[in-house]
Design an enzyme around this catalytic site. Structure first.
Site, PDB file in Angstrom:
ATOM      1  N   HIS A 153      21.351  32.516 -37.960  1.00 33.87           N
ATOM      2  CA  HIS A 153      21.205  33.604 -38.943  1.00 33.87           C
ATOM      3  C   HIS A 153      20.824  33.089 -40.322  1.00 33.87           C
ATOM      4  CE1 HIS A 153      22.808  37.061 -36.579  1.00 33.87           C
ATOM      5  NE2 HIS A 153      23.163  36.048 -35.815  1.00 33.87           N
ATOM      6  N   ASP A 361      17.654  32.479 -48.266  1.00 32.85           N
ATOM      7  CA  ASP A 361      18.417  33.393 -47.409  1.00 32.85           C
ATOM      8  C   ASP A 361      17.730  33.485 -46.048  1.00 32.85           C
ATOM      9  OD1 ASP A 361      20.333  35.261 -46.716  1.00 32.85           O
ATOM     10  OD2 ASP A 361      20.097  36.422 -48.549  1.00 32.85           O
TER      11      ASP A 361
HETATM   12  C1  G6P Z   1      26.453  34.862 -43.182  1.00 31.75           C
HETATM   13  C2  G6P Z   1      26.527  34.094 -41.876  1.00 31.75           C
HETATM   14  C3  G6P Z   1      27.464  34.759 -40.890  1.00 31.75           C
HETATM   15  C4  G6P Z   1      28.811  34.990 -41.549  1.00 31.75           C
HETATM   16  C5  G6P Z   1      28.645  35.801 -42.836  1.00 31.75           C
HETATM   17  C6  G6P Z   1      29.983  35.991 -43.588  1.00 31.75           C
HETATM   18  O1  G6P Z   1      25.807  36.066 -42.988  1.00 31.75           O
HETATM   19  O2  G6P Z   1      25.231  33.965 -41.327  1.00 31.75           O
HETATM   20  O3  G6P Z   1      27.630  33.969 -39.755  1.00 31.75           O
HETATM   21  O4  G6P Z   1      29.705  35.649 -40.680  1.00 31.75           O
HETATM   22  O5  G6P Z   1      27.759  35.104 -43.690  1.00 31.75           O
HETATM   23  O6  G6P Z   1      30.550  34.743 -43.889  1.00 31.75           O
HETATM   24  P1  G6P Z   1      31.998  34.322 -43.391  1.00 31.75           P
HETATM   25  O7  G6P Z   1      32.127  32.865 -43.734  1.00 31.75           O
HETATM   26  O8  G6P Z   1      32.937  35.193 -44.185  1.00 31.75           O
HETATM   27  O9  G6P Z   1      32.067  34.588 -41.919  1.00 31.75           O
END
Ligand code: G6P
Length: 470
Positions: A153, A361
């Site tokens: 992602h 991003d």
């Molecule tokens: C990004 C990453 C995700 C993640 C999200 C929130 O979008 O690609 O994998 O879940 O951030 O971050 P966190 O560390 O809170 O899961």
């Protein structure tokens, strides 16, 4: 149709900001048999070996607990202090502690051991994001013969940034054990291809490393999207309208400039506020006529670099307030908390300009959600970083270099002055792209490539894998 097993660090409905990922995949999984597998959000002294199943809003979710130490090394350590900054080309913000890698692998092994007994031979497994790059290796080491896909992602780094990551060759070998690796943008596939074509050894010590064989792995871009039509409906829902009314009472004639981002250094928030400061400094006619709202829910706040980003943003916002605020006018509002989708949809609809200016991003779903939420008869303008994956599909945006705050300030001026016919023309193109790349199309494209209806299930690949492991 074979079952679909989605695997990610966070499971839907758990933890604080589940992010776009959970929202995107909930829908796909609701439409076919299978389950979601991931971390429960719980830290315990002795995790069970087996996953617990739970029904979360009609979704079957299997979860495991982690120990506090493993979670720290895997999540705050290797994933978010090494992989995240490196993949976002912020090596200056990386903290490299070599032992975190062991925790990262231990958690991936734990995931694999708990998932394996739940698998049927023809299940299709879709693994998400940088926390779980080794999962296919670990599953295959335990004998899994399923089709396994991986979706990144976040952006794929340049080779130099990749070489700064300890054990990067092991990680790339892990990627080579997936059947399909999906990336957000063409630039990510190009960076990956550059690495794959010019690999070099990863360490001074130990045996010289053989280059990784990617000949069995398909790699392609699959730009993720949102559900723009759902946002269109949500933006006129009673909850969204309530938010719009609340804001209109405060804003009166002022035009709203909106930013919505996790509080992360990759989002370029201090630069964004500086660009706004320059807009007000260079164009006094906008004072009292505009208002900037930055929504920035805290994220990963146990990590020093995130605390520092938060402090830097506090200081920037304070500076702009001190410089331009008057007793009866405030140039900006800065909110450090998360809002639900209906409230956000209302804010998106009200905003004349969305500032989506990350320094780097993977995609940026806020851009998609903003487009979906616009009033077709009077749409706002999207100011978009050229370093967001979204820039590859949104040619109706005003594209900026987010490091150049003069350019962003000028883009803001152009956006605020833009005549209605040009706004409609640009938004029409944006909405077309958002629909074409919506989340359903994304998931369908990836899954069709991973497991075409006629060839799902195991084949001779396990033999090839054994050869490549040896
Ligand atoms: C990004 C990453 C995700 C993640 C999200 C929130 O979008 O690609 O994998 O879940 O951030 O971050 P966190 O560390 O809170 O899961």
């Amino acid at each position: 149709m074979s079952r679909l097993i989605v695997v990610s660090n966070r499971t839907p409905g758990k933890g604080p900001a589940a992010g776009g990922l959970a929202i995107a995949l909930r829908k796909t999984l609701a439409e076919r048999e299978g389950f979601w597998f991931g971390w429960s959000g719980r830290l315990v002294d002795q995790p069970d070996r087996e996953a617990r199943f739970e029904d979360i809003d009609g979704l079957s979710v299997a979860q495991i607990d982690l120990t506090r130490d493993d979670h720290h090394d895997y999540y705050a350590g290797f994933s978010n202090s090494i992989l995240w900054p490196s993949f976002h080309l912020r090596l200056d913000l990386a903290t490299i502690e070599a032992h975190w890698y062991e925790g990262y692998r231990r958690v991936n092994v734990q995931f694999a051991r708990a998932l394996l007994p739940l698998l049927k031979p023809d299940d299709v497994i879709w693994v998400h994001d940088y926390h779980l790059m080794p999962l296919a290796s670990e599953l295959r080491n335990l004998g899994a013969r399923n089709r396994i896909g991986f979706y990144l992602h976040i952006p794929f780094p340049t080779s130099d940034a990749l070489y700064a990551i300890p054990h990067h060759n092991d990680l790339m070998r892990d990627l080579s054990r997936y059947d399909l690796v999906g990336m957000q943008a063409k630039r990510d596939v190009a960076a990956f291809t550059e690495f794959a074509d010019h690999q070099s050894p990863s360490s001074l010590s130990g045996n010289p490393l053989k280059s990784v064989d990617f000949s069995r792995t398909e790699v392609d871009s699959f730009p993720i999207g949102s559900d723009p039509d759902a946002f269109a409906r949500l933006s006129v829902s009673p909850a969204a309208t309530k938010m719009v009314k609340r804001m209109e009472r405060v804003l009166r004639e002022q035009k709203l400039i909106l930013g919505v981002d996790r509080l992360d250094y990759s989002k370029g928030l201090p630069q964004r506020v500086e660009a706004y400061e320059k807009l007000l400094a260079n164009n006094s006619r906008f004072r009292r006529q505009v208002h900037m709202l930055q929504v920035a829910p805290p994220s990963r706040d146990t990590i020093k670099e995130y605390q520092e980003t938060s402090d830097a943003l506090d200081a920037m916002c304070g500076r702009v307030m001190g410089r331009f605020a008057e007793p009866d006018w405030q140039p900006l509002t800065y909110v450090k908390r998360a809002y639900g989708q209906p409230s956000l949809a209302g804010l998106y609809r009200l905003a004349k300009v969305a500032l989506v200016t990350p320094l780097r991003d993977g995609m940026n779903l806020v851009a998609h959600e903003y487009v979906g939420s616009q009033n077709p008869a009077d749409p706002g303008v999207l100011v978009l970083s050229r370093f967001a994956g979204a820039a590859e599909i949104f040619d109706g945006a005003i594209e900026v270099n987010p490091f150049d705050t003069d350019e962003t300030a000028e883009a803001l001026r152009i956006a605020l002055d833009m005549p209605l016919d040009e706004r409609i023309d640009r938004w029409t193109r944006l909405m077309h792209a958002a629909r074409e790349h919506n989340v359903d199309a994304w998931a369908a494209r990836f899954l069709e490539r991973l497991a075409p209806a006629t060839t799902a299930g195991s084949g001779t690949r396990d033999i090839l894998y054994l050869a490549s492991v040896a």
